[in-house]
Scaffold this active site. Structure first.
Site, PDB file in Angstrom:
ATOM      1  N   SER B  76      -9.787  21.164 -56.496  1.00  0.00           N
ATOM      2  CA  SER B  76      -9.807  22.186 -55.060  1.00  0.00           C
ATOM      3  C   SER B  76      -9.640  21.333 -53.666  1.00  0.00           C
ATOM      4  O   SER B  76      -9.553  21.792 -52.683  1.00  0.00           O
ATOM      5  CB  SER B  76     -11.179  22.899 -55.118  1.00  0.00           C
ATOM      6  OG  SER B  76     -12.256  22.076 -54.549  1.00  0.00           O
ATOM      7  N   LYS B 113     -16.755  20.126 -50.315  1.00  0.00           N
ATOM      8  CA  LYS B 113     -15.796  20.908 -49.314  1.00  0.00           C
ATOM      9  C   LYS B 113     -15.990  20.347 -47.923  1.00  0.00           C
ATOM     10  O   LYS B 113     -16.859  19.498 -47.450  1.00  0.00           O
ATOM     11  CB  LYS B 113     -16.428  22.310 -49.179  1.00  0.00           C
ATOM     12  CG  LYS B 113     -16.181  23.100 -50.551  1.00  0.00           C
ATOM     13  CD  LYS B 113     -14.910  23.506 -50.781  1.00  0.00           C
ATOM     14  CE  LYS B 113     -14.549  24.109 -52.163  1.00  0.00           C
ATOM     15  NZ  LYS B 113     -14.702  23.347 -53.364  1.00  0.00           N
TER      16      LYS B 113
END
Lengths: 421, 155
Positions: B76, B113
């Site tokens: 990701s 993230k």
């Protein structure tokens, strides 16, 4: 004297939660070796009435009903987290006494110009952020009072948000607070002493604080007299920044399953000696006697019971694993009886003295293995305990303790790091 | 004979370990080269100029007590140069700034993230293509576990 006691909340559970956020807000217990008893309980578990030391099998039904999660103790993790916590706290004072794996005293003399409550909050905040462990802070004039202040902070009796500073209270305020705390909460007052004191009508901290120390000393001990002085703000115990060397070193463990034969008992005893001897060398001592003992399960009343220990004196004090192992195995052979289900074995190294000043023995035949030991300690320090070991320790270790629900070595093993997506 | 023995080299362990000399074949980061006794003969002209060997720990870790390692799974964050299997050096002592790459806790799981403060709350950005971005509203709780300082990627 002004000092703080800083203490991790449900330390083992908190360590587990740092790396497993799913445990947050859930009832969690950490079990002792062999997954026997609760050694740490989250607040949720305490609220369900589970006591410290309660055996796991007794709380199984409760666990099922409330979804209590049980973990085996992961001492490698707790030791690393403790180390981090203590080092962070050392930033707040040059004087620190690490009292146990999850608590330390910090000397605050010379810090009185600061707002100590704010300072306590800064400690809390930093340990929480850097290491992830929630702590409480108790501040007072003596160790005993600092412990009590910490208790108050934890139970929200006084102070707020985990910090309680008794030095800020007037004597009237203290009296009111202490009248509501049972004497069982005082550091150094155990269950038996509590019972005896309650029998004399001394039930709360305030009552004990106002008792006549001299009379109680005659009846009980000088320790109690000191406790009373400390409760009155007179320091009787200093910060011990350097940990005194241990007078005896013990190593014992229950087996993961019953052991019947001599051979596995010998392996276990050799392993315990190896652990104890390494500690002995790390504090620079030698042992003059080796004690070894075995026992069956005393809670299984219908099974044949046997329990015996033996102390083996050495002709020359030593820190040599091989020599100490030989002595312990000699003792074990003397006390082993076939036909019993052994549950536990242990060893103790006694008569410790500083290495380097040995009493020479005229008939000494001992080989000097000190270099072998130094190499062994270094290699085991680098590649893990047991990388190099005596043959007597064996390799299969079927008797090894059970740890079925142990969490990964998040901070000590490359192959067990936390995963992120 | 041990003059320029390089730590970490392969030697037969027995002999050297038991010789009781400084341990040439056990790696000890940070030990100055040439610190081992130089045998008789012409003294090393470099002896007065020895400096500590560079240590990656020193370079990668600012706050020892607050630094943890974690392992990445999944792709990701490849847009940020963070790949499956990479090792992240996470510092909990740092305060997450806008656009820091962080380890956040989402539904009890760790996720790496980029933290972006936006007018309506916080956006945890992945990859850059917007696919697995996570929006955290002002009334939702967001736990930032630590700030990612380095990604160690094996070639």
């Amino acid at each position: 004297m002004t000092l703080a006691l800083v203490d991790g909340n449900n330390f083992y559970v908190s360590c587990e939660r740092v790396f497993n956020p799913k445990l947050e807000g859930k009832p969690v217990v950490v079990l002792s070796n062999n997954d026997g008893c609760a050694v740490a309980r989250s607040a949720e578990v305490k609220a369900l009435g589970v006591k410290m030391g309660e055996p796991w099998f007794k709380m199984r039904d409760l666990a099922k009903k409330h979804g209590i999660l049980a973990l085996s103790s992961n001492y490698a993790l707790y030791a690393d987290m403790s180390n981090r916590m203590m080092t962070v706290l050392r930033q707040f004072s040059p004087d620190q006494e690490v009292y146990s794996i999850d608590e330390c005293f910090l000397g605050l003399d010379g810090f009185q110009h600061l707002d100590l409550i704010e300072y306590g909050h800064a400690m809390r905040q930093r340990v929480r952020q850097w290491v992830g462990i929630p702590v409480c802070v108790g501040i007072a004039e003596t160790k005993t009072l600092a412990k009590l202040a910490n208790h108050c902070a934890k139970k929200n009796h006084a102070g707020k948000e985990g910090v309680c500073d008794l030095t800020r209270m007037t004597d009237t305020e203290r009296s009111a607070l202490f009248s509501n705390i049972g004497i069982r909460e005082i550091w150094g007052v155990g269950p038996r002493l509590t019972e005896q004191l309650v029998g004399r009508g001394i039930t709360n901290v305030e009552a004990l604080r106002n008792s006549d120390a001299k009379t109680l000393r005659r009846e009980f001990s000088v320790v109690l007299e000191r406790t009373i002085a400390e409760l009155n703000g007179i320091p009787c115990m200093d910060l011990e920044e350097v940990v005194p060397n241990k007078q005896q070193i013990m190593s014992s463990r229950s087996f993961g399953q019953y052991v019947y034969d001599l051979a596995p008992l010998q392996e276990a005893v050799a392993c315990y000696i190896a652990i104890a001897a390494e500690k002995l060398r790390s504090q620079g001592s030698v042992a003059g006697m080796v004690q070894v003992y075995v026992r069956t399960n005393p809670h299984k009343a219908d099974a044949p019971q046997y329990q015996r220990g033996l102390t083996v004196p050495l002709t020359e004090a030593s820190d040599d694993t091989l020599l100490l192992t030989r002595a312990a195995l000699w003792g074990l052979k003397k006390l082993y009886r076939p036909g019993y289900a052994y549950q536990k074995a242990g060893v103790a190294l006694l008569n410790l003295s500083a290495a380097g000043a040995p009493q020479m023995d005229l008939f000494s035949t001992a080989k000097d293995n000190s270099r072998v030991m130094a190499v062994m300690d270094r290699i085991n320090g680098m590649w893990g305990r047991g990388t190099l070991h005596s043959a007597a320790e064996g390799v299969r270790h079927d008797w090894h303790m059970k740890r079925e629900k142990v969490s990964p070595g998040y901070t000590t093993r490359w192959d067990q790091l936390p995963l992120v997506t | 004979m041990n003059g320029h023995q390089v730590p970490g080299c392969a030697t037969l362990p027995g002999e050297r370990l038991f010789a009781g000399l400084p341990q040439p074949c056990i790696p000890q980061p940070g030990i100055p080269m040439l610190a081992t006794p130089v045998p008789a003969g012409f003294p090393s002209p470099a002896a007065d100029f020895v400096e500590d060997r560079l240590s990656l720990d020193e370079h990668l870790i600012e706050h020892k007590e607050a630094t943890f390692f974690v392992r990445v799974t999944g792709n990701s964050m490849t847009g940020f140069g963070i790949h499956d299997g990479d090792l992240l050096v996470v510092d909990r002592a740092l305060h997450p700034a806008d656009r820091s790459v962080v380890i956040a806790v989402v539904d009890g799981e760790f996720t790496v993230k980029q933290l972006c403060r936006i007018p309506t709350g916080v956006l945890l950005r992945a990859n850059g293509n917007g696919h697995s971005d996570i929006f955290v509203g002002p009334d939702q709780e967001l736990t930032v576990w630590g700030v990612v300082r380095w990604s160690i990627h094996s070639i």
